[in-house]
Design an enzyme around this catalytic site. Structure first.
Site, PDB file in Angstrom:
ATOM      1  N   PHE A  70       0.848  -1.190   0.000  1.00  0.00           N
ATOM      2  CA  PHE A  70       0.000   0.000   0.000  1.00  0.00           C
ATOM      3  C   PHE A  70       0.889   1.247   0.000  1.00  0.00           C
ATOM      4  O   PHE A  70       0.736   2.149   0.838  1.00  0.00           O
ATOM      5  CB  PHE A  70      -0.940  -0.011   1.206  1.00  0.00           C
ATOM      6  CG  PHE A  70      -1.780  -1.262   1.308  1.00  0.00           C
ATOM      7  CD1 PHE A  70      -2.810  -1.485   0.419  1.00  0.00           C
ATOM      8  CD2 PHE A  70      -1.515  -2.220   2.274  1.00  0.00           C
ATOM      9  CE1 PHE A  70      -3.571  -2.646   0.495  1.00  0.00           C
ATOM     10  CE2 PHE A  70      -2.275  -3.377   2.362  1.00  0.00           C
ATOM     11  CZ  PHE A  70      -3.311  -3.590   1.469  1.00  0.00           C
ATOM     12  N   CYS A 103     -34.532   9.231   2.226  1.00  0.00           N
ATOM     13  CA  CYS A 103     -33.492  10.237   1.992  1.00  0.00           C
ATOM     14  C   CYS A 103     -32.587   9.914   0.808  1.00  0.00           C
ATOM     15  O   CYS A 103     -32.499  10.693  -0.141  1.00  0.00           O
ATOM     16  CB  CYS A 103     -32.633  10.409   3.249  1.00  0.00           C
ATOM     17  SG  CYS A 103     -33.535  11.025   4.676  1.00  0.00           S
TER      18      CYS A 103
END
Length: 436
Positions: free
Chosen positions: A158, A268
């Protein structure tokens, strides 16, 4: 530890330097003399802040050497990291030619050893590549068996360019994809000085985690840019909006909403997403990511329907109907959408949701149900037992409503789990998880 690193490019050079700095003896292996030459001279083959100083010190100490001779490197080391490139092919797939070639070289070399050698893939490769390409190449060249005669593992990296050294010593997480304890022990010993969360998974999962990370990062960048374009057209400083979004580590920067399962719904999210897309269209601002989000949600509903249809049974019980547990809100519930499709196509449906009572539905909630599922009253059941006993397929839509009833489902009944009611279960036999 004595470590050989195959590939002296970006990942290989950074890994070699950091391992040497921690006291390991590292041999960098690369067929390109333009990479080996600079390394032997104490120079970095790539531009990365702080890297050349570590390489220079490593060469001066004698702990870092470089060679084009793969066999000699294997003979002199205990563990090999494969860090070769996996560039894109024209169709978007990965070119695994270098990966296979290196595996063959390593396999031929470990055949001549009488000690246990560990092979660890660091190259970014799609799930199944180590098992489908690397291991067969190693076994064919060595005449040996992976995880028994030699070790095999996957160690995703990473590292971000320009901050790679910092990322190496302070990663978000460390992931070991290992299939033998000896190699796992070696990897854990190498990473012992780094006090960060460590996870041990199988090799294929480790490969998948790397892609999950990169896809997530790409998605965040495109989302930020798309939102920035829309907000700036509305006269809003998008950096302020995104800074405040990131300040919420309870929902926005957290694992909330990052649990694979069924589609989103409620009063929503669908409504607000449509409104924002509508605003972008009026502005003339393309918002392909936001539009694709609605399409992706529809795909998940279609996937659930297909899982049910594929079982070949017409009697379906649905546990849970509201868009989330512990509420009676049915507005834009994907479970209502699913029930509507099933009912419209002639399925016999029974529904149990303890929070849904026809005499208690009011306002927008009642209007939504009367428009989308007018026969809901005759489909609802007062208790879960009647649904479980009289259905050939059980659809688990809400975890709370299932309330430990999974064990009471008849063995011959097919279970379509949309919420992963039991994390120990994976799709097998009559149990079908929507994406696990």
């Amino acid at each position: 530890m004595k470590i050989s690193i195959f590939g002296a490019g970006y990942v290989g050079a950074v890994s070699a330097a950091c391992l040497v700095k921690e006291g390991h003896h590292v041999t960098a292996v690369d067929p390109d003399p333009n990479k080996i030459g600079p390394l032997m001279a104490g120079k970095s083959p790539i531009i990365e802040p702080g890297l050349e100083e570590i390489i220079r010190d490593g060469v001066a100490s004698g702990r870092l050497t470089a060679t084009q001779d793969a066999a000699a490197a294997i003979a002199a080391t205990d563990l090999s990291l494969i860090c070769v490139g996996t560039p894109s092919l024209p169709d978007g797939n990965l070119n695994t030619e270098y990966l296979k070639r290196v595996a063959e070289d390593i396999g031929a070399a470990i055949k001549l050893k009488n000690t246990f050698h560990s092979v660890v893939v660091r190259s970014t490769c799609l799930p199944g590549t180590t098992e489908g390409i690397v291991i067969p190449a190693l076994e064919a060249a060595s005449g040996m068996k992976a995880s028994e005669d030699f070790g095999i593992a996957y160690l995703p990296e990473f590292l971000r360019e320009s901050t790679a050294i910092k990322d190496y010593y302070d990663p978000g997480v460390i992931v070991f994809g290992a299939s033998d304890k000896f190699t796992l022990d070696r990897l854990e010993a190498i990473h012992a000085p780094i006090n960060r969360p460590k996870f041990v998974v199988d090799i294929k999962t480790a490969e998948g985690i790397k892609y999950t990370n990169n896809a997530w990062h790409a998605l965040k960048i495109s989302f930020s840019n798309e939102i920035g374009n829309i907000l700036s057209k509305a006269g809003i400083d998008s950096h302020v909006a995104l800074d405040i979004l990131c300040a919420d580590d309870r929902l926005n920067i957290s694992k909330a909403y990052l649990t694979p399962g069924f589609a989103f719904g409620g009063s929503c999210l669908p409504k607000d997403l449509r409104a924002l897309i509508s605003m972008s269209r009026r502005q003339g601002t393309p918002a392909p990511l936001l539009e694709a989000t609605l399409s992706a949600n529809e795909v998940q509903i279609n996937r659930a329907y297909s899982l049910i249809a594929n079982q070949g049974s017409r009697k379906v019980g649905i546990v849970g109907l509201s868009f989330k547990p512990d509420t009676d809100d049915l507005r834009e519930s994907p479970l209502v959408e699913l029930a509507e499709r099933l009912y419209g196509r002639g399925y016999q449906i029974k529904i149990f949701d303890p929070n849904i009572r026809m005499n208690r539905l009011t306002g927008a909630n009642a209007s939504f149900v009367s428009a989308r599922l007018p026969h809901l009253a005759e489909l609802l059941n007062e208790d879960i037992e009647s649904v479980l006993s009289d259905s050939d397929v059980i659809v688990v839509g809400n975890r709370a409503e299932m309330n430990g009833s999974l064990k009471r489902v008849k063995p011959e009944t097919h279970i379509i789990d949309l919420v992963r009611v039991d994390k120990t279960l994976r799709s097998e036999g009559n149990y079908h998880g929507i994406c696990w």
